[in-house]
Design an enzyme around this catalytic site. Structure first.
Site, PDB file in Angstrom:
ATOM      1  N   ARG A  13      59.884  47.836  97.346  1.00  0.00           N
ATOM      2  CA  ARG A  13      58.509  47.847  96.866  1.00  0.00           C
ATOM      3  C   ARG A  13      57.588  48.680  97.739  1.00  0.00           C
ATOM      4  NH1 ARG A  13      58.417  43.185  93.585  1.00  0.00           N
ATOM      5  NH2 ARG A  13      56.471  42.571  92.711  1.00  0.00           N
ATOM      6  N   ARG A  44      52.744  35.382  79.764  1.00  0.00           N
ATOM      7  CA  ARG A  44      54.182  35.180  79.987  1.00  0.00           C
ATOM      8  C   ARG A  44      54.546  33.785  80.492  1.00  0.00           C
ATOM      9  NH1 ARG A  44      56.390  39.203  84.659  1.00  0.00           N
ATOM     10  NH2 ARG A  44      55.079  38.242  86.224  1.00  0.00           N
ATOM     11  N   ARG A  63      53.290  31.280  85.742  1.00  0.00           N
ATOM     12  CA  ARG A  63      53.563  31.414  87.169  1.00  0.00           C
ATOM     13  C   ARG A  63      52.240  31.281  87.917  1.00  0.00           C
ATOM     14  NH1 ARG A  63      56.944  36.862  87.928  1.00  0.00           N
ATOM     15  NH2 ARG A  63      55.344  37.158  89.509  1.00  0.00           N
ATOM     16  N   ARG A  79      48.039  42.646  92.583  1.00  0.00           N
ATOM     17  CA  ARG A  79      49.432  43.112  92.507  1.00  0.00           C
ATOM     18  C   ARG A  79      49.508  44.538  91.943  1.00  0.00           C
ATOM     19  NH1 ARG A  79      50.917  38.290  89.204  1.00  0.00           N
ATOM     20  NH2 ARG A  79      52.807  39.329  88.539  1.00  0.00           N
TER      21      ARG A  79
END
Ligand code: ADP
Ligand code: ZN
Length: 220
Positions: free
Chosen positions: A92, A126, A166, A177
């Site tokens: 990442r 999600r 989440r 993010r």
């Protein structure tokens, strides 16, 4: 047997790396999906010392420090010696990328590109089946059978599922993010471009890819 043994999936949060991994796994069943995010979440659930450390960063949308992440990945890849694997969520940043090149051979890097607006919708809707990890979306991809407004039966495993996000899938953390992704991704892209390993794919609707198309992407 496929020529590619070790694949990396690159792409912003919500690009559908997990979903695309499942699609690839249907074609190469022996492939092992290695998601750093999933490993961290498992450790958080089990309250391990790794989990406790990681949670602090994850809840803020920041990267877990490289020392922690790199050694975790090294251990996992050592366990997977000789297996085929697909890395989701690692590397990442450029430090992790260089570290990885010292411990493993990479055959293919797929860059999943998607528009930011689509990403936001995906992430904020999600949820996953806690039993089998199948990924659903409140707005675009619900399980077929519903029990009530917030409860369904998993298409894949038949267990009950509830809409449960989440803890880092909030608007604030998501923006962070996305920023972290944008500041770190360019050097990774350049690194793999130089090595002629990078392939960019349109990930606006990977579920529309046929097996034949996926095989072509994987250079079967
Ligand atoms: P997403 O791609 O949607 O952000 P992930 O499950 O891949 O979700 O990651 C969730 C969080 O876990 C990240 O925001 C970060 O805090 C941590 N994490 C995952 N992979 C790494 C990594 N390679 N290096 C550092 N932190 C990571
Ligand atoms: Zn399930």
């Amino acid at each position: 047997m496929p020529k590619v043994k070790h694949i990396i999936l690159l792409g912003p949060p919500g690009a559908g790396k997990g979903t695309f991994s499942s699609q690839i796994k249907k074609i190469i069943p022996d492939l092992i999906h290695v998601s750093t995010g999933d490993i961290f979440r498992k450790n958080i659930k089990e309250s391990t010392s790794l989990g406790i450390k990681a949670k602090e960063y994850m809840d803020k949308g920041e990267l877990v420090p490289d020392e922690i992440t790199n050694s975790m990945i090294k251990n996992r890849l050592e366990e997977l010696d000789k297996h085929y694997w697909i890395l989701d969520g690692y590397p990442r940043n450029i430090g992790q990328t260089k570290y990885l090149s010292g411990i493993a051979n990479i055959d293919l890097v797929l860059l999943l590109s998607v528009d930011t607006e689509i990403i936001k919708k995906r992430i904020l809707g999600r949820f996953t089946c806690l039993n089998c990890d199948k990924i659903y979306n409140k707005y675009t991809l619900l399980p077929k059978k519903n029990i009530n407004e917030n409860k369904w039966i998993c298409d894949d495993c038949g267990k009950d599922i509830e809409f449960q996000q989440r803890t880092d899938d909030t608007e604030k953390t998501l923006n962070k993010r996305l920023d972290v992704y944008k500041t770190n991704v360019e050097p990774i892209i350049d690194f793999y471009k130089d090595k002629k390993l990078l392939k960019e794919i349109n990930a606006e609707d990977t579920l529309a890819y046929t097996n034949k198309e996926i095989k072509e992407i994987l250079k079967f």
